[in-house]
Write a protein that holds these residues in place. Structure first.
Motif, PDB file in Angstrom:
ATOM      1  N   ARG A 103       4.889   1.656  -9.703  1.00 21.53           N
ATOM      2  CA  ARG A 103       5.715   2.339  -8.717  1.00 21.53           C
ATOM      3  C   ARG A 103       4.780   3.193  -7.888  1.00 21.53           C
ATOM      4  O   ARG A 103       4.316   4.231  -8.337  1.00 21.53           O
ATOM      5  CB  ARG A 103       6.748   3.213  -9.430  1.00 21.53           C
ATOM      6  CG  ARG A 103       7.658   3.985  -8.543  1.00 21.53           C
ATOM      7  CD  ARG A 103       8.641   4.819  -9.359  1.00 21.53           C
ATOM      8  NE  ARG A 103       7.991   5.802 -10.194  1.00 21.53           N
ATOM      9  CZ  ARG A 103       7.754   7.066  -9.842  1.00 21.53           C
ATOM     10  NH1 ARG A 103       8.119   7.496  -8.667  1.00 21.53           N
ATOM     11  NH2 ARG A 103       7.157   7.890 -10.668  1.00 21.53           N
ATOM     12  N   GLY A 104       4.464   2.714  -6.685  1.00 23.30           N
ATOM     13  CA  GLY A 104       3.530   3.466  -5.863  1.00 23.30           C
ATOM     14  C   GLY A 104       3.255   2.772  -4.556  1.00 23.30           C
ATOM     15  O   GLY A 104       3.847   1.745  -4.233  1.00 23.30           O
ATOM     16  N   LEU A 105       2.349   3.356  -3.817  1.00 21.40           N
ATOM     17  CA  LEU A 105       1.954   2.800  -2.534  1.00 21.40           C
ATOM     18  C   LEU A 105       0.839   1.784  -2.733  1.00 21.40           C
ATOM     19  O   LEU A 105       0.146   1.795  -3.756  1.00 21.40           O
ATOM     20  CB  LEU A 105       1.501   3.920  -1.599  1.00 21.40           C
ATOM     21  CG  LEU A 105       2.546   5.010  -1.327  1.00 21.40           C
ATOM     22  CD1 LEU A 105       1.950   6.119  -0.474  1.00 21.40           C
ATOM     23  CD2 LEU A 105       3.780   4.425  -0.663  1.00 21.40           C
ATOM     24  N   LEU A 106       0.651   0.920  -1.767  1.00 21.15           N
ATOM     25  CA  LEU A 106      -0.386  -0.102  -1.823  1.00 21.15           C
ATOM     26  C   LEU A 106      -1.717   0.546  -1.461  1.00 21.15           C
ATOM     27  O   LEU A 106      -2.070   0.641  -0.285  1.00 21.15           O
ATOM     28  CB  LEU A 106      -0.056  -1.245  -0.856  1.00 21.15           C
ATOM     29  CG  LEU A 106      -1.048  -2.391  -0.818  1.00 21.15           C
ATOM     30  CD1 LEU A 106      -1.138  -3.084  -2.165  1.00 21.15           C
ATOM     31  CD2 LEU A 106      -0.651  -3.379   0.257  1.00 21.15           C
ATOM     32  N   GLU A 107      -2.424   1.032  -2.475  1.00 21.76           N
ATOM     33  CA  GLU A 107      -3.705   1.689  -2.259  1.00 21.76           C
ATOM     34  C   GLU A 107      -4.757   1.093  -3.182  1.00 21.76           C
ATOM     35  O   GLU A 107      -4.531   0.920  -4.383  1.00 21.76           O
ATOM     36  CB  GLU A 107      -3.577   3.196  -2.487  1.00 21.76           C
ATOM     37  CG  GLU A 107      -2.658   3.857  -1.459  1.00 21.76           C
ATOM     38  CD  GLU A 107      -2.570   5.359  -1.622  1.00 21.76           C
ATOM     39  OE1 GLU A 107      -3.146   5.902  -2.580  1.00 21.76           O
ATOM     40  OE2 GLU A 107      -1.911   5.982  -0.771  1.00 21.76           O
ATOM     41  N   GLU A 108      -5.916   0.804  -2.611  1.00 27.10           N
ATOM     42  CA  GLU A 108      -7.006   0.183  -3.348  1.00 27.10           C
ATOM     43  C   GLU A 108      -7.430   1.007  -4.559  1.00 27.10           C
ATOM     44  O   GLU A 108      -7.726   0.459  -5.612  1.00 27.10           O
ATOM     45  CB  GLU A 108      -8.190  -0.030  -2.393  1.00 27.10           C
ATOM     46  CG  GLU A 108      -9.264  -0.933  -2.946  1.00 27.10           C
ATOM     47  CD  GLU A 108     -10.311  -1.253  -1.896  1.00 27.10           C
ATOM     48  OE1 GLU A 108     -11.488  -1.013  -2.202  1.00 27.10           O
ATOM     49  OE2 GLU A 108      -9.954  -1.733  -0.808  1.00 27.10           O
ATOM     50  N   ASP A 118      -5.703   2.679  -6.531  1.00 30.74           N
ATOM     51  CA  ASP A 118      -4.763   2.536  -7.631  1.00 30.74           C
ATOM     52  C   ASP A 118      -4.693   1.113  -8.174  1.00 30.74           C
ATOM     53  O   ASP A 118      -4.465   0.911  -9.364  1.00 30.74           O
ATOM     54  CB  ASP A 118      -3.357   2.961  -7.197  1.00 30.74           C
ATOM     55  CG  ASP A 118      -3.278   4.433  -6.835  1.00 30.74           C
ATOM     56  OD1 ASP A 118      -3.994   5.234  -7.472  1.00 30.74           O
ATOM     57  OD2 ASP A 118      -2.514   4.772  -5.925  1.00 30.74           O
ATOM     58  N   LEU A 119      -4.863   0.129  -7.309  1.00 30.74           N
ATOM     59  CA  LEU A 119      -4.673  -1.268  -7.685  1.00 30.74           C
ATOM     60  C   LEU A 119      -5.954  -2.072  -7.829  1.00 30.74           C
ATOM     61  O   LEU A 119      -5.931  -3.157  -8.391  1.00 30.74           O
ATOM     62  CB  LEU A 119      -3.776  -1.964  -6.650  1.00 30.74           C
ATOM     63  CG  LEU A 119      -2.383  -1.394  -6.478  1.00 30.74           C
ATOM     64  CD1 LEU A 119      -1.670  -2.082  -5.330  1.00 30.74           C
ATOM     65  CD2 LEU A 119      -1.598  -1.547  -7.761  1.00 30.74           C
ATOM     66  N   ALA A 134      -5.161  -5.238  -4.157  1.00 27.59           N
ATOM     67  CA  ALA A 134      -4.684  -4.591  -2.929  1.00 27.59           C
ATOM     68  C   ALA A 134      -4.805  -5.539  -1.738  1.00 27.59           C
ATOM     69  O   ALA A 134      -3.888  -5.645  -0.926  1.00 27.59           O
ATOM     70  CB  ALA A 134      -5.447  -3.291  -2.676  1.00 27.59           C
ATOM     71  N   ARG A 135      -5.934  -6.242  -1.624  1.00 30.83           N
ATOM     72  CA  ARG A 135      -6.115  -7.203  -0.522  1.00 30.83           C
ATOM     73  C   ARG A 135      -5.104  -8.343  -0.625  1.00 30.83           C
ATOM     74  O   ARG A 135      -4.543  -8.782   0.372  1.00 30.83           O
ATOM     75  CB  ARG A 135      -7.532  -7.753  -0.505  1.00 30.83           C
ATOM     76  CG  ARG A 135      -8.549  -6.841   0.147  1.00 30.83           C
ATOM     77  CD  ARG A 135      -9.871  -7.547   0.462  1.00 30.83           C
ATOM     78  NE  ARG A 135     -10.396  -8.336  -0.634  1.00 30.83           N
ATOM     79  CZ  ARG A 135     -11.197  -7.867  -1.608  1.00 30.83           C
ATOM     80  NH1 ARG A 135     -11.562  -6.610  -1.597  1.00 30.83           N
ATOM     81  NH2 ARG A 135     -11.618  -8.646  -2.569  1.00 30.83           N
ATOM     82  N   ALA A 136      -4.865  -8.824  -1.841  1.00 30.69           N
ATOM     83  CA  ALA A 136      -3.934  -9.945  -2.030  1.00 30.69           C
ATOM     84  C   ALA A 136      -2.498  -9.559  -1.676  1.00 30.69           C
ATOM     85  O   ALA A 136      -1.729 -10.392  -1.201  1.00 30.69           O
ATOM     86  CB  ALA A 136      -4.008 -10.444  -3.470  1.00 30.69           C
ATOM     87  N   LEU A 137      -2.139  -8.307  -1.897  1.00 30.90           N
ATOM     88  CA  LEU A 137      -0.764  -7.870  -1.663  1.00 30.90           C
ATOM     89  C   LEU A 137      -0.529  -7.321  -0.261  1.00 30.90           C
ATOM     90  O   LEU A 137       0.618  -7.240   0.175  1.00 30.90           O
ATOM     91  CB  LEU A 137      -0.364  -6.817  -2.695  1.00 30.90           C
ATOM     92  CG  LEU A 137      -0.288  -7.304  -4.138  1.00 30.90           C
ATOM     93  CD1 LEU A 137      -0.003  -6.140  -5.073  1.00 30.90           C
ATOM     94  CD2 LEU A 137       0.750  -8.402  -4.285  1.00 30.90           C
ATOM     95  N   ASP A 138      -1.577  -6.965   0.442  1.00 35.55           N
ATOM     96  CA  ASP A 138      -1.434  -6.379   1.772  1.00 35.55           C
ATOM     97  C   ASP A 138      -0.703  -7.349   2.692  1.00 35.55           C
ATOM     98  O   ASP A 138      -1.108  -8.500   2.850  1.00 35.55           O
ATOM     99  CB  ASP A 138      -2.809  -6.026   2.349  1.00 35.55           C
ATOM    100  CG  ASP A 138      -2.710  -5.182   3.607  1.00 35.55           C
ATOM    101  OD1 ASP A 138      -1.665  -4.530   3.812  1.00 35.55           O
ATOM    102  OD2 ASP A 138      -3.675  -5.173   4.390  1.00 35.55           O
ATOM    103  N   VAL A 191       0.400 -12.143 -12.262  1.00 35.08           N
ATOM    104  CA  VAL A 191       1.579 -12.488 -11.477  1.00 35.08           C
ATOM    105  C   VAL A 191       2.216 -11.180 -11.022  1.00 35.08           C
ATOM    106  O   VAL A 191       2.495 -10.304 -11.839  1.00 35.08           O
ATOM    107  CB  VAL A 191       2.590 -13.308 -12.298  1.00 35.08           C
ATOM    108  CG1 VAL A 191       3.824 -13.635 -11.458  1.00 35.08           C
ATOM    109  CG2 VAL A 191       1.938 -14.573 -12.828  1.00 35.08           C
ATOM    110  N   VAL A 192       2.418 -11.046  -9.715  1.00 35.25           N
ATOM    111  CA  VAL A 192       2.999  -9.831  -9.154  1.00 35.25           C
ATOM    112  C   VAL A 192       4.272 -10.200  -8.410  1.00 35.25           C
ATOM    113  O   VAL A 192       4.252 -11.035  -7.507  1.00 35.25           O
ATOM    114  CB  VAL A 192       2.016  -9.138  -8.181  1.00 35.25           C
ATOM    115  CG1 VAL A 192       2.660  -7.886  -7.584  1.00 35.25           C
ATOM    116  CG2 VAL A 192       0.712  -8.799  -8.882  1.00 35.25           C
TER     117      VAL A 192
END
Length: 186
Positions: free
Chosen positions: A11-16, A18-19, A24-28, A55-56
């Motif tokens: 539960r959070g923002l898309l930040e490198e 943290d992820l 992060a690149r794959a989900l951006d 798997v996300v």
């Protein structure tokens, strides 16, 4: 902090930071409701080469489903282009008894009294001031622990399908005890 099966809810923002950079690149730019599968080389405990599969599922952050009309005399609610919720109580009366109305009917499983719910929520008093909000593209959704939340929220969310938007009008004794509030929860 995952489960024995390896499941982890983030539960959070898309930040490198943290992820990690690869995730992060794959989900951006990935749309809500998408499933992303990543494969990466890994080493087994014995040192041999292996593959790690991640798997996300990118879950929706706002209610999705069939829209319903708000009850007559209910506060007006709207979400702007940046995901920020507005609650307009002008012309409405503070409740003499707590009420709940489903504005968008989700299709998920029903919320139980023992659940911890990841949700967007906003509350406003009848003075028109926003008291709290977890809506917005740059705001992390909140957690509602059904065992310890406000009495009016706990009572009103049980059996509501996940993915719904609910408009609550709570008397002071069902809220924080000081003033009546209206609450919107996705």
């Amino acid at each position: 902090t995952g489960t024995e099966s390896g499941t982890r809810l983030y539960r959070g923002l898309l930040e490198e930071k943290d992820l990690g950079s690869a995730l992060a690149r794959a989900l951006d730019g990935t749309a809500e409701g998408s499933r992303v599968v990543l494969r990466a080389p890994a080493a087994s405990t014995d040192g041999s080469a292996s593959t790690e599969i991640t798997v996300v599922d990118v879950l929706p952050t706002l209610a999705q489903g069939d829209e319903r009309d708000a009850p007559k005399g209910a506060p007006k609610v709207s979400v702007d282009g940046a995901g920020v919720m507005s609650i307009d109580v002008s012309g409405t009366k503070a409740p003499s008894s707590s009420t709940a109305a489903t504005l968008i009917e989700g299709t998920g499983r029903q919320v139980t009294a023992a659940d911890r719910v990841i949700a967007r929520y906003a509350s406003a008093g009848w003075d028109g001031h926003l008291r709290s909000s977890t809506y917005g593209d740059t705001v992390v959704p909140g957690v509602i622990d059904m065992r310890s939340t406000l009495a009016g929220i706990a009572r009103s969310l049980v059996d509501v399908p996940v993915g719904s938007r609910v408009l609550l009008r709570l008397t002071a004794d069902q809220a924080r005890g000081d003033v009546p509030v209206t609450v919107v929860i996705d």
